[in-house]
Motif scaffolding. Structure first.
Motif, PDB file in Angstrom:
ATOM      1  N   LYS A 292      60.919  16.331  -3.408  1.00 43.10           N
ATOM      2  CA  LYS A 292      60.728  15.169  -2.546  1.00 43.10           C
ATOM      3  C   LYS A 292      61.561  15.394  -1.300  1.00 43.10           C
ATOM      4  N   VAL A 293      60.913  15.445  -0.175  1.00 38.41           N
ATOM      5  CA  VAL A 293      61.618  15.561   1.105  1.00 38.41           C
ATOM      6  C   VAL A 293      60.705  15.023   2.188  1.00 38.41           C
ATOM      7  N   ARG A 294      61.229  14.143   2.990  1.00 39.70           N
ATOM      8  CA  ARG A 294      60.467  13.545   4.085  1.00 39.70           C
ATOM      9  C   ARG A 294      60.698  14.340   5.367  1.00 39.70           C
ATOM     10  N   PRO A 295      59.808  14.208   6.341  1.00 33.55           N
ATOM     11  CA  PRO A 295      60.016  14.904   7.617  1.00 33.55           C
ATOM     12  C   PRO A 295      61.383  14.549   8.214  1.00 33.55           C
TER      13      PRO A 295
ATOM     14  N   ARG B  80      55.872  13.046   1.981  1.00 35.20           N
ATOM     15  CA  ARG B  80      56.970  12.779   1.039  1.00 35.20           C
ATOM     16  C   ARG B  80      57.403  13.981   0.211  1.00 35.20           C
ATOM     17  N   ALA B  81      56.692  15.095   0.257  1.00 32.72           N
ATOM     18  CA  ALA B  81      57.047  16.240  -0.590  1.00 32.72           C
ATOM     19  C   ALA B  81      56.703  17.557   0.091  1.00 32.72           C
ATOM     20  N   THR B  82      57.419  18.598  -0.322  1.00 34.94           N
ATOM     21  CA  THR B  82      57.158  19.955   0.176  1.00 34.94           C
ATOM     22  C   THR B  82      57.187  20.915  -1.013  1.00 34.94           C
ATOM     23  N   THR B  83      56.208  21.818  -1.050  1.00 34.44           N
ATOM     24  CA  THR B  83      56.150  22.839  -2.099  1.00 34.44           C
ATOM     25  C   THR B  83      56.526  24.183  -1.483  1.00 34.44           C
TER      26      THR B  83
ATOM     27  N   LEU C 283      63.330  17.117  -7.602  1.00 37.03           N
ATOM     28  CA  LEU C 283      62.218  17.921  -8.113  1.00 37.03           C
ATOM     29  C   LEU C 283      61.015  17.064  -8.466  1.00 37.03           C
ATOM     30  N   MET C 284      59.848  17.634  -8.246  1.00 32.33           N
ATOM     31  CA  MET C 284      58.586  17.003  -8.617  1.00 32.33           C
ATOM     32  C   MET C 284      57.751  18.020  -9.369  1.00 32.33           C
ATOM     33  N   GLU C 285      56.771  17.529 -10.115  1.00 39.19           N
ATOM     34  CA  GLU C 285      55.862  18.431 -10.821  1.00 39.19           C
ATOM     35  C   GLU C 285      54.841  18.986  -9.840  1.00 39.19           C
ATOM     36  N   ILE C 286      54.491  20.251 -10.036  1.00 41.26           N
ATOM     37  CA  ILE C 286      53.498  20.891  -9.161  1.00 41.26           C
ATOM     38  C   ILE C 286      52.107  20.571  -9.650  1.00 41.26           C
TER      39      ILE C 286
END
Length: 170
Positions: free
Chosen positions: A7-10, A144-147, A167-170
């Protein structure tokens, strides 16, 4: 290759381990990775060591030749377009308008030529440079997210440990 989604915002910062994304040595410098989706581009700096930074700055002979040719062809195309537009537009228009239109069209033509050359230049990078550039990528991003994708497993594990709460699920 390890993929990690967080999870990361601009404009929000991302924590990276203090090791090189390519070789794992201490990394006081950074390399910018980018991904473009439509009209939005995400830029993120990842750590690299001084040796890898030096490799990124090295140019092959063909890369150097294409870089010089890019400016020569781009400059010539700009001038030809400027004069062509200036001559083609009706003389009744103000000279400043004709020049401005020529400069604008010349700029567009030059930008297209530079983009074409950038693609060709990427193909002739040194193998070491290509490996470093491919060691970290932004696979996908949203508001809201970056992979990320990392070639170095140790770096990926340390990155996961630093960003465990995001962390988030891919």
């Amino acid at each position: 290759m390890a993929q990690v989604k967080i999870k990361v915002r601009p404009k929000q910062s991302v924590q990276f381990p203090g090791i090189c994304v390519h070789c794992g040595r201490p990394a006081p410098q950074a390399m910018t990775i980018r991904k473009r989706l439509g009209r939005v581009t995400r830029l993120i700096d990842v750590p690299v060591c001084p040796d890898c930074t030096a490799q990124l700055r090295r140019h092959s002979m063909e890369e150097e030749r294409l870089n010089q040719l890019k400016y020569l062809v781009g400059g010539a195309a700009f001038l030809v377009t400027l004069f062509a537009v200036f001559i083609v537009l009706p003389p009744g228009l103000a000279t400043a308008v004709r020049l401005l239109a020529g400069v604008a069209m010349g700029g567009v033509v030059t930008a297209v030529i530079f983009a074409i050359f950038r693609r060709q230049i990427r193909q002739v990078y040194l193998p070491e440079k290509k490996a470093i550039l491919q060691s970290a990528r932004i696979e996908n991003f949203s508001w809201r997210a970056t992979t990320f994708a990392f070639e170095n497993e140790e770096f990926a594990q340390r990155f996961v440990a630093l960003n465990e709460s995001h962390l988030m699920e891919i």
